[in-house]
Enzyme design. Structure first.
Site, PDB file in Angstrom:
ATOM      1  N   GLU A 246       8.133   1.581   4.820  1.00 35.04           N
ATOM      2  CA  GLU A 246       8.413   2.125   3.493  1.00 35.04           C
ATOM      3  C   GLU A 246       9.703   2.956   3.451  1.00 35.04           C
ATOM      4  OE1 GLU A 246       3.948   2.442   1.595  1.00 35.04           O
ATOM      5  OE2 GLU A 246       4.484   3.897   3.128  1.00 35.04           O
TER       6      GLU A 246
ATOM      7  N   GLY B 135      -2.499  -0.217  -4.156  1.00 37.45           N
ATOM      8  CA  GLY B 135      -3.434  -1.233  -4.636  1.00 37.45           C
ATOM      9  C   GLY B 135      -3.606  -1.091  -6.136  1.00 37.45           C
TER      10      GLY B 135
ATOM     11  N   ILE C 144      -8.698   1.297  -0.225  1.00 40.96           N
ATOM     12  CA  ILE C 144      -9.720   0.697  -1.098  1.00 40.96           C
ATOM     13  C   ILE C 144      -9.660  -0.836  -0.985  1.00 40.96           C
ATOM     14  CG2 ILE C 144     -10.637   0.587  -3.451  1.00 40.96           C
ATOM     15  CD1 ILE C 144     -10.644   3.441  -2.150  1.00 40.96           C
TER      16      ILE C 144
ATOM     17  N   GLU D  11      -1.305   9.003  -0.587  1.00 41.13           N
ATOM     18  CA  GLU D  11      -0.423  10.172  -0.408  1.00 41.13           C
ATOM     19  C   GLU D  11       0.032  10.838  -1.707  1.00 41.13           C
ATOM     20  OE1 GLU D  11       0.510   7.112   0.981  1.00 41.13           O
ATOM     21  OE2 GLU D  11      -0.397   7.500   2.936  1.00 41.13           O
TER      22      GLU D  11
ATOM     23  N   ASP E  75      -1.577  -5.185  -3.202  1.00 40.72           N
ATOM     24  CA  ASP E  75      -2.923  -5.797  -3.220  1.00 40.72           C
ATOM     25  C   ASP E  75      -3.666  -5.304  -4.449  1.00 40.72           C
ATOM     26  OD1 ASP E  75      -2.951  -3.314  -1.132  1.00 40.72           O
ATOM     27  OD2 ASP E  75      -4.759  -3.330  -2.353  1.00 40.72           O
TER      28      ASP E  75
HETATM   29  N1  ADE Z   1      -2.004   1.204  -0.280  1.00 38.15           N
HETATM   30  C1  ADE Z   1      -1.799  -0.091  -0.554  1.00 38.15           C
HETATM   31  N2  ADE Z   1      -2.941  -0.676  -0.943  1.00 38.15           N
HETATM   32  C2  ADE Z   1      -3.891   0.287  -0.920  1.00 38.15           C
HETATM   33  C3  ADE Z   1      -5.278   0.287  -1.188  1.00 38.15           C
HETATM   34  N3  ADE Z   1      -5.913  -0.807  -1.570  1.00 38.15           N
HETATM   35  N4  ADE Z   1      -5.952   1.459  -1.053  1.00 38.15           N
HETATM   36  C4  ADE Z   1      -5.302   2.576  -0.647  1.00 38.15           C
HETATM   37  N5  ADE Z   1      -3.999   2.610  -0.360  1.00 38.15           N
HETATM   38  C5  ADE Z   1      -3.295   1.482  -0.496  1.00 38.15           C
END
Ligand code: ADE
Length: 238
Positions: free
Chosen positions: A13, A79, A156, A177, A200
């Site tokens: 990142e 996400g 998650i 974060e 995602d």
């Molecule tokens: N960062 C990227 N995808 C995430 C997810 N599904 N849950 C928490 N942090 C994430």
């Protein structure tokens, strides 16, 4: 003079920015390497905080105390919590909150840290709006949204947990974060902006999607941060 602290939780990142910037000093503290220098004519400190809320809070406080940054930008992946926000779209926070805080027994809202007087932490509106504008220029093929980002010390990947978070907090996306960076910045009265590209859908497909889309999403978010630094420099010379 503006000095911007740029935080990514993981190497992927921030590594692109470290390659682009002119580093004048590297400082190691709390297991984190802070790269101070310039990026597109802006004074910056770029750092990988590590994953999760404690790492991100410690990192933010060091940026403020030891480097005197007066703006914090968090870049990375997240996400999606909304059907209309798809993988590779970008979300810029209006505000952030901790989805894993619960003091409802004492009359607080879910996600509200007791005795703070606020439920969520507001991002800098002007710079967030500018980031949206810049996103449309540097990533024209990518949809950009502004809305609440919720954070917790949980990745998650389960549709039932996603639904609970989604229904409780009206979040646009979730990560690990942003709320602690916003919380720490808020305590110090330092403006902040959170920029996240979707890797995602935070449901049962996340296990498959995350490894496939992580790198592209991280790069899209970084391109926007770099575009924003360039825009700051252009605006200064006007
Ligand atoms: N960062 C990227 N995808 C995430 C997810 N599904 N849950 C928490 N942090 C994430």
């Amino acid at each position: 003079m503006r000095k911007t602290g740029i935080i990514g939780a993981m190497e992927i990142e921030v590594e692109g920015l470290k390659k682009e910037m002119q580093v004048c000093r590297t400082v190691e503290k709390a297991g984190m390497k802070f790269f101070e220098g310039t990026l597109c004519g802006q004074n910056v400190v770029v750092v990988r905080s590590g994953v999760g809320k404690v790492n991100a809070a410690v990192c933010t406080q060091i940026l403020i105390d030891d480097f005197g940054v007066n703006l914090i930008i968090n870049t990375g992946v997240a996400g999606s919590l909304k059907n209309e926000i798809n993988i590779e779209d970008i979300v810029i926070a209006t505000d952030v909150l901790h989805h894993d805080v619960d003091a409802t027994l004492f009359g607080y809202k879910k996600g509200e840290v007791p005795q703070m007087g606020v439920h969520s932490f507001a991002a800098d509106e002007k710079i967030s709006e500018l980031a949206r504008e810049v996103s449309e220029q540097v990533n024209p093929e990518i949809k950009v949204f502004r809305g609440r980002i919720v954070s917790g010390d949980q990745f998650i990947f389960d549709k039932t947990i996603k639904a609970q978070i989604k229904n409780t907090f009206e979040g646009f996306c979730t990560e690990m974060e942003g709320a602690s960076i916003g919380h720490t910045a808020w305590l110090n009265k330092v403006p902040f902006v959170i920029i996240r590209a979707i890797s995602d859908k935070a449901d049962d497909s996340a296990k498959m999607d995350y490894p496939v889309f992580e790198a592209k999403a991280a790069a899209d978010s970084l391109r926007l941060v770099q575009g924003l630094m360039k825009r700051f420099s252009e605006d200064q010379t006007k």
